[in-house]
Design a protein around this motif. Structure first.
Motif, PDB file in Angstrom:
ATOM      1  N   ILE A 293      46.151  57.643  67.987  1.00 61.28           N
ATOM      2  CA  ILE A 293      44.724  57.502  67.698  1.00 61.28           C
ATOM      3  C   ILE A 293      44.411  56.052  67.329  1.00 61.28           C
ATOM      4  CG2 ILE A 293      42.868  58.149  66.090  1.00 61.28           C
ATOM      5  CD1 ILE A 293      44.196  60.909  65.875  1.00 61.28           C
ATOM      6  N   ASP A 294      43.451  55.482  67.991  1.00 64.77           N
ATOM      7  CA  ASP A 294      42.969  54.140  67.671  1.00 64.77           C
ATOM      8  C   ASP A 294      42.028  54.273  66.473  1.00 64.77           C
ATOM      9  OD1 ASP A 294      41.503  51.742  67.509  1.00 64.77           O
ATOM     10  OD2 ASP A 294      41.691  51.371  69.653  1.00 64.77           O
ATOM     11  N   LYS A 299      36.876  55.022  63.700  1.00 63.64           N
ATOM     12  CA  LYS A 299      35.968  54.641  62.619  1.00 63.64           C
ATOM     13  C   LYS A 299      34.591  54.282  63.171  1.00 63.64           C
ATOM     14  CE  LYS A 299      36.653  54.003  58.747  1.00 63.64           C
ATOM     15  NZ  LYS A 299      36.403  54.877  57.560  1.00 63.64           N
ATOM     16  N   GLU A 300      34.567  53.571  64.280  1.00 61.63           N
ATOM     17  CA  GLU A 300      33.283  53.196  64.886  1.00 61.63           C
ATOM     18  C   GLU A 300      32.499  54.436  65.298  1.00 61.63           C
ATOM     19  OE1 GLU A 300      34.383  50.666  68.094  1.00 61.63           O
ATOM     20  OE2 GLU A 300      34.723  48.896  66.825  1.00 61.63           O
ATOM     21  N   MET A 301      33.171  55.404  65.907  1.00 62.22           N
ATOM     22  CA  MET A 301      32.498  56.635  66.332  1.00 62.22           C
ATOM     23  C   MET A 301      32.049  57.455  65.128  1.00 62.22           C
ATOM     24  SD  MET A 301      34.469  57.945  69.786  1.00 62.22           S
ATOM     25  CE  MET A 301      36.138  57.912  69.104  1.00 62.22           C
ATOM     26  N   GLN A 302      32.842  57.464  64.069  1.00 66.97           N
ATOM     27  CA  GLN A 302      32.446  58.179  62.854  1.00 66.97           C
ATOM     28  C   GLN A 302      31.203  57.552  62.241  1.00 66.97           C
ATOM     29  OE1 GLN A 302      36.178  57.846  60.733  1.00 66.97           O
ATOM     30  NE2 GLN A 302      36.795  59.952  61.245  1.00 66.97           N
ATOM     31  N   THR A 303      31.165  56.228  62.210  1.00 59.45           N
ATOM     32  CA  THR A 303      30.019  55.513  61.650  1.00 59.45           C
ATOM     33  C   THR A 303      28.755  55.807  62.448  1.00 59.45           C
ATOM     34  OG1 THR A 303      31.465  53.733  60.872  1.00 59.45           O
ATOM     35  CG2 THR A 303      29.114  53.234  61.034  1.00 59.45           C
ATOM     36  N   GLU A 304      28.913  55.963  63.750  1.00 59.50           N
ATOM     37  CA  GLU A 304      27.770  56.226  64.630  1.00 59.50           C
ATOM     38  C   GLU A 304      27.488  57.719  64.794  1.00 59.50           C
ATOM     39  OE1 GLU A 304      28.777  54.215  68.222  1.00 59.50           O
ATOM     40  OE2 GLU A 304      28.772  52.227  67.278  1.00 59.50           O
ATOM     41  N   LEU A 305      28.236  58.565  64.035  1.00 58.46           N
ATOM     42  CA  LEU A 305      28.041  60.018  64.030  1.00 58.46           C
ATOM     43  C   LEU A 305      28.171  60.642  65.416  1.00 58.46           C
ATOM     44  CD1 LEU A 305      24.996  60.172  61.573  1.00 58.46           C
ATOM     45  CD2 LEU A 305      27.419  60.410  61.027  1.00 58.46           C
ATOM     46  N   LYS A 306      29.139  60.163  66.176  1.00 60.12           N
ATOM     47  CA  LYS A 306      29.359  60.666  67.531  1.00 60.12           C
ATOM     48  C   LYS A 306      30.398  61.794  67.509  1.00 60.12           C
ATOM     49  CE  LYS A 306      28.139  56.371  69.926  1.00 60.12           C
ATOM     50  NZ  LYS A 306      28.608  55.323  70.878  1.00 60.12           N
ATOM     51  N   TYR A 313      37.551  62.379  72.541  1.00 60.02           N
ATOM     52  CA  TYR A 313      38.577  61.325  72.463  1.00 60.02           C
ATOM     53  C   TYR A 313      39.914  61.908  71.998  1.00 60.02           C
ATOM     54  CZ  TYR A 313      41.214  57.421  70.521  1.00 60.02           C
ATOM     55  OH  TYR A 313      42.226  56.532  70.201  1.00 60.02           O
ATOM     56  N   ILE A 314      39.876  62.703  70.945  1.00 62.67           N
ATOM     57  CA  ILE A 314      41.111  63.325  70.445  1.00 62.67           C
ATOM     58  C   ILE A 314      41.692  64.249  71.514  1.00 62.67           C
ATOM     59  CG2 ILE A 314      42.147  64.771  68.664  1.00 62.67           C
ATOM     60  CD1 ILE A 314      41.164  62.027  67.672  1.00 62.67           C
ATOM     61  N   ARG A 315      40.822  64.995  72.204  1.00 63.10           N
ATOM     62  CA  ARG A 315      41.273  65.925  73.243  1.00 63.10           C
ATOM     63  C   ARG A 315      41.985  65.174  74.370  1.00 63.10           C
ATOM     64  NH1 ARG A 315      38.225  68.643  77.491  1.00 63.10           N
ATOM     65  NH2 ARG A 315      36.369  67.571  76.711  1.00 63.10           N
ATOM     66  N   SER A 316      41.543  63.953  74.630  1.00 62.14           N
ATOM     67  CA  SER A 316      42.161  63.166  75.704  1.00 62.14           C
ATOM     68  C   SER A 316      43.588  62.758  75.370  1.00 62.14           C
ATOM     69  CB  SER A 316      41.323  61.922  75.982  1.00 62.14           C
ATOM     70  OG  SER A 316      41.448  60.945  74.939  1.00 62.14           O
TER      71      SER A 316
END
Length: 318
Positions: A293-294, A299-306, A313-316
């Protein structure tokens, strides 16, 4: 993070539930020999006094099979004297014996070079309303653990919480109460054993519990298993709550947990050696996913609530 896997010795021997005895009684040497054949196993969690009383002889046995000791598990629940509790027992003589038993277990941990005693106070609690004075029970437990911690500052005491069993309501039953309790002792060598299945049973998010306890510097030890959140079934980790386990592995990495990870898995209908090997295989797979996991990207996706971008991403990576 460093991965050091161990097995609770008793799961190599007789296991039973309310209805069936699933495995035969095995002597300690046979259980150790079986554990030595488990691929990925580096040590054992040994139960005192049920598994051993002579630490020197046990160390010789373990050395012969090239196994270390993850922790000494002090059992203050399996004997009839503990039926009404150990450290919180209304009888001061039994409370005193609980403290003395902890001190003896700490001495054994020192002789075995493991440095940690884990203990689950599962008979400390209640079954019915008004059965105990909670203030007294909490204070008795606090006093007893504090006295034991002062006995040997070089040995850690790691307390395992659980919502219920055998008591319907265990006194120390969730991560928040455990963190508060350990800090109330005022002793740096008192912390928490986080059992993944117990966290599920308490309706916690295991990654949240690991992060919280890690942040308070009270996360001393880990038990791995799985269940459906309805009971402590002690199944192979990741077979039910796979997503939760990936998140949990990432949380352990983020709090820099480098202690032992111990299989608390019940091999009732399966060969114990094979089921423990599967336990460590699944954990390696889970940790490998977490390692890929990057964290910056996450963190960027969490901050943007994605949310679903995160899950995709995790599934990939699976």
């Amino acid at each position: 993070m460093q991965r050091k896997y161990s097995i609770i010795t008793g799961f190599m021997g007789k296991v039973q539930d309310r209805f069936i005895d699933y495995q035969p009684v095995r002597p300690m040497e046979e259980m150790v020999e079986m554990a030595s054949r488990v691929k990925g196993c580096s040590g054992l969690e040994v139960v005192y006094p049920q598994n051993f009383t002579n630490a020197k002889k046990l160390k010789e046995l373990l050395d012969a099979y090239h196994l270390g000791v993850s922790t000494v598990n002090l059992n203050v629940k399996g004997d009839v004297m503990w039926r009404y509790g150990s450290f919180s027992n209304p009888d001061p003589e039994i409370r005193k014996e609980a403290v003395n038993a902890m001190k003896r277990a700490m001495d054994c941990a020192g002789e075995l070079n493991c440095g940690v005693v884990t203990c689950a106070l599962l008979n400390d609690g209640v079954d019915y309303p008004f059965e105990t004075d909670y203030l007294d029970a909490f204070q008795y437990t606090l006093d007893g653990i504090r006295e034991a911690a002062e006995y040997r500052r070089d040995i850690k005491i790691s307390l395992e919480y659980k919502q219920s069993e055998p008591r319907i309501h265990c006194l120390l039953n969730n991560a928040g109460k455990m963190a508060y309790f350990t800090q109330m002792t005022g002793k740096d060598n008192v912390g928490v054993t986080l059992d993944f299945g117990h966290a599920l049973q308490a309706l916690e998010v295991p990654a949240d519990s690991a992060s919280f306890l890690g942040q308070t510097n009270r996360l001393f030890y880990i038990h791995i298993n799985d269940n459906f959140r309805n009971w402590d079934w002690d199944m192979v980790p990741g077979t039910v709550n796979f997503w939760d386990y990936i998140e949990f592995a990432l949380a352990l990495k983020k709090v820099n947990y480098n202690g032992w990870i111990t299989a608390d898995v019940f091999p009732q209908r399966h060969d114990p050696v094979k089921i423990m090997e599967k336990t460590f295989e699944w954990m390696d797979y889970i940790f490998d996913i977490a390692d890929r996991i990057d964290e910056k990207k996450l963190k960027e996706m969490q901050t943007e609530l994605k949310t679903f971008e995160i899950l995709d991403y995790i599934r990939s990576l699976i």
